[in-house]
Design a protein around this motif. Structure first.
Motif, mmCIF file in Angstrom:
data_model
loop_
_atom_site.group_PDB
_atom_site.id
_atom_site.type_symbol
_atom_site.label_atom_id
_atom_site.label_comp_id
_atom_site.label_asym_id
_atom_site.label_seq_id
_atom_site.Cartn_x
_atom_site.Cartn_y
_atom_site.Cartn_z
ATOM 1 N N SER A 224 0.847 -1.188 0.000
ATOM 2 C CA SER A 224 0.000 0.000 0.000
ATOM 3 C C SER A 224 0.884 1.241 0.000
ATOM 4 O O SER A 224 1.940 1.268 0.652
ATOM 5 C CB SER A 224 -0.906 0.011 1.230
ATOM 6 N N SER A 225 0.464 2.261 -0.763
ATOM 7 C CA SER A 225 1.225 3.505 -0.832
ATOM 8 C C SER A 225 0.277 4.625 -1.220
ATOM 9 O O SER A 225 -0.931 4.416 -1.407
ATOM 10 C CB SER A 225 2.347 3.394 -1.872
ATOM 11 N N GLY A 226 0.817 5.823 -1.378
ATOM 12 C CA GLY A 226 0.030 6.943 -1.847
ATOM 13 C C GLY A 226 -0.477 6.759 -3.259
ATOM 14 O O GLY A 226 -1.379 7.485 -3.704
ATOM 15 N N PHE A 227 0.076 5.796 -3.978
ATOM 16 C CA PHE A 227 -0.408 5.459 -5.313
ATOM 17 C C PHE A 227 -1.506 4.404 -5.274
ATOM 18 O O PHE A 227 -2.021 4.007 -6.320
ATOM 19 C CB PHE A 227 0.747 4.960 -6.184
ATOM 20 N N GLY A 228 -1.834 3.908 -4.096
ATOM 21 C CA GLY A 228 -2.898 2.917 -3.989
ATOM 22 C C GLY A 228 -2.386 1.560 -3.561
ATOM 23 O O GLY A 228 -1.328 1.429 -2.939
ATOM 24 N N LYS A 229 -3.136 0.530 -3.937
ATOM 25 C CA LYS A 229 -2.836 -0.844 -3.542
ATOM 26 C C LYS A 229 -2.195 -1.613 -4.698
ATOM 27 O O LYS A 229 -2.548 -1.412 -5.860
ATOM 28 C CB LYS A 229 -4.115 -1.571 -3.123
ATOM 29 N N THR A 230 -1.270 -2.485 -4.343
ATOM 30 C CA THR A 230 -0.661 -3.391 -5.316
ATOM 31 C C THR A 230 -0.673 -4.792 -4.728
ATOM 32 O O THR A 230 -0.298 -4.985 -3.569
ATOM 33 C CB THR A 230 0.788 -2.989 -5.637
ATOM 34 N N THR A 231 -1.111 -5.753 -5.515
ATOM 35 C CA THR A 231 -1.053 -7.152 -5.111
ATOM 36 C C THR A 231 -0.118 -7.891 -6.069
ATOM 37 O O THR A 231 -0.354 -7.903 -7.283
ATOM 38 C CB THR A 231 -2.444 -7.804 -5.131
ATOM 39 N N LEU A 232 0.949 -8.462 -5.516
ATOM 40 C CA LEU A 232 1.878 -9.266 -6.307
ATOM 41 C C LEU A 232 1.489 -10.727 -6.180
ATOM 42 O O LEU A 232 1.347 -11.247 -5.065
ATOM 43 C CB LEU A 232 3.312 -9.078 -5.824
ATOM 44 N N ILE A 233 1.327 -11.385 -7.303
ATOM 45 C CA ILE A 233 0.966 -12.789 -7.346
ATOM 46 C C ILE A 233 2.186 -13.519 -7.898
ATOM 47 O O ILE A 233 2.509 -13.408 -9.088
ATOM 48 C CB ILE A 233 -0.286 -12.992 -8.214
ATOM 49 N N VAL A 234 2.893 -14.216 -7.012
ATOM 50 C CA VAL A 234 4.185 -14.814 -7.362
ATOM 51 C C VAL A 234 3.992 -16.303 -7.586
ATOM 52 O O VAL A 234 3.656 -17.050 -6.656
ATOM 53 C CB VAL A 234 5.224 -14.561 -6.251
ATOM 54 N N THR A 235 4.185 -16.752 -8.824
ATOM 55 C CA THR A 235 3.955 -18.148 -9.180
ATOM 56 C C THR A 235 5.072 -18.634 -10.097
ATOM 57 O O THR A 235 6.009 -17.892 -10.408
ATOM 58 C CB THR A 235 2.614 -18.320 -9.914
ATOM 59 N N ASP A 236 4.917 -19.866 -10.578
ATOM 60 C CA ASP A 236 5.849 -20.397 -11.571
ATOM 61 C C ASP A 236 5.491 -19.949 -12.976
ATOM 62 O O ASP A 236 6.144 -20.319 -13.952
ATOM 63 C CB ASP A 236 5.890 -21.924 -11.510
ATOM 64 N N GLY A 237 4.441 -19.142 -13.090
ATOM 65 C CA GLY A 237 4.042 -18.611 -14.384
ATOM 66 C C GLY A 237 3.057 -19.464 -15.145
ATOM 67 O O GLY A 237 2.561 -19.055 -16.195
ATOM 68 N N ALA A 238 2.730 -20.652 -14.634
ATOM 69 C CA ALA A 238 1.781 -21.546 -15.308
ATOM 70 C C ALA A 238 0.386 -21.267 -14.760
ATOM 71 O O ALA A 238 0.023 -21.755 -13.683
ATOM 72 C CB ALA A 238 2.168 -23.004 -15.084
ATOM 73 N N LEU A 239 -0.384 -20.477 -15.485
ATOM 74 C CA LEU A 239 -1.665 -19.992 -14.981
ATOM 75 C C LEU A 239 -2.797 -20.360 -15.939
ATOM 76 O O LEU A 239 -2.657 -20.219 -17.152
ATOM 77 C CB LEU A 239 -1.626 -18.465 -14.835
ATOM 78 N N PRO A 240 -3.918 -20.796 -15.395
ATOM 79 C CA PRO A 240 -5.073 -21.054 -16.247
ATOM 80 C C PRO A 240 -5.733 -19.747 -16.662
ATOM 81 O O PRO A 240 -5.783 -18.787 -15.878
ATOM 82 C CB PRO A 240 -5.994 -21.884 -15.346
ATOM 83 N N TRP A 241 -6.254 -19.710 -17.870
ATOM 84 C CA TRP A 241 -6.959 -18.517 -18.345
ATOM 85 C C TRP A 241 -8.218 -18.309 -17.513
ATOM 86 O O TRP A 241 -8.868 -19.281 -17.149
ATOM 87 C CB TRP A 241 -7.337 -18.729 -19.819
#
Length: 300
Positions: A224-241
């Motif tokens: 969280s910052s003055g620019f708002g919220k950021t959520t980092l989703i850290v994975t192996d990169g293999a993601l379902p659509w």
């Protein structure tokens, strides 16, 4: 020059050239350039034929209104686009429907952040580890630049000749950024330094059901910052659509009611409501192709 002097110069050069260690402490950037999350706009590029339909469906879903728009040149090279800002209680979007081919590298940026001082913000971003994708250029109402952060995320920093005045968002949306472990820590170091962000949570075993991967925990970092919220989703990169295709998550008070309004306005439900990790969430696609996550927070 003495041998002692040569040795000291070599040591200084080696220290200056040493790569940053992810998570290592760094001096903070002194100034906070954020104007406030109400000035953050997700950049939505849609075919010009879908421009009006997207705006109607977005307002029907979240409320709010569209500011006056028009056809402008918003890039440093010749181009023409319909452009309009839509301000809603759930967050704002800058909508672009290009009538000409989109010049490189525009369309790569995820979000635009209004800054108090363009030159100072660019210098601070570079000092924090960002690189310029497009150097600062004038637009019809101010100045813009595109910068890239560790991991590849591109954003616009912009400054207006006349500072706009938007009401505070009822719910601040979250920028959802998918990274691998190779760059996640480096991104956190850079973004916290530039944005004066704080790490709200760092869950290294978040439930995979949140991103369509049941039984496969992942790392979720919320900042969280003055620019708002950021959520980092850290994975192996293999993601379902469609996971990884959404840019922003929108918090709403009544998820089912919001989804009903969205679908009545022509929005497609891609992932039905699922409740896990303290929030109920769904994934939708607006006319023109824009994909978003919608969620409501469980009462505590």
């Amino acid at each position: 020059m003495t041998m002692k002097r040569v040795t000291l110069l070599l040591v200084a050069a080696l220290v200056g050239a040493a790569p940053a260690v992810p998570g290592a402490a760094r001096e903070p950037v002194s100034s906070d350039f954020a104007m406030g999350p109400q000035y953050d706009t997700t950049h939505v590029y849609v075919p010009v034929a879908d421009f009006d339909a997207f705006i109607r469906s977005f307002i029907a879903t979240f409320g709010g209104k569209a500011n006056p728009g028009g056809v402008f040149q918003v890039t440093p090279t010749p181009s023409q686009t319909r452009s309009q800002v839509v301000v809603t209680p759930a967050g704002s979007v800058s909508v672009f429907g290009f009538e000409t081919p989109i010049p490189y590298p525009f369309g790569e940026e995820r979000v635009g952040y209004l800054v108090k001082d363009m030159d100072g913000a660019v210098a601070a971003a570079r000092a924090a580890g960002a690189t310029r994708v497009v150097e600062t250029f004038p637009d019809p109402i101010g100045r813009d630049t595109l910068v890239r952060w560790p991991g590849g995320s591109v954003m616009q920093l912009y400054w207006h000749t006349k500072t706009p005045s938007y009401p505070a968002a009822t719910n601040v949306p979250e920028s959802r950024l998918y990274l691998t472990a190779d760059t996640a820590d480096a991104y956190v170091v850079s973004w916290t330094r530039f944005a004066h962000a704080t790490v709200v949570s760092d869950d290294r075993a978040a439930p995979g059901e949140e991103i369509g991967r049941p039984g496969k925990p992942y790392r979720r970092i919320r900042l969280s910052s003055g620019f708002g919220k950021t959520t980092l989703i850290v994975t192996d990169g293999a993601l379902p659509w469609p996971y990884g295709r959404e840019l922003t998550g929108y918090e709403v008070a009544d998820l089912q009611g919001t989804l009903a309004k969205a679908q009545a306005a022509g929005v497609k439900l891609l992932v039905p409501t699922h409740t896990v990790g303290g929030r109920s969430a769904a994934m939708v696609q607006f006319p023109g192709g824009y994909i978003a996550e919608l969620h409501s927070i469980a009462a505590r």
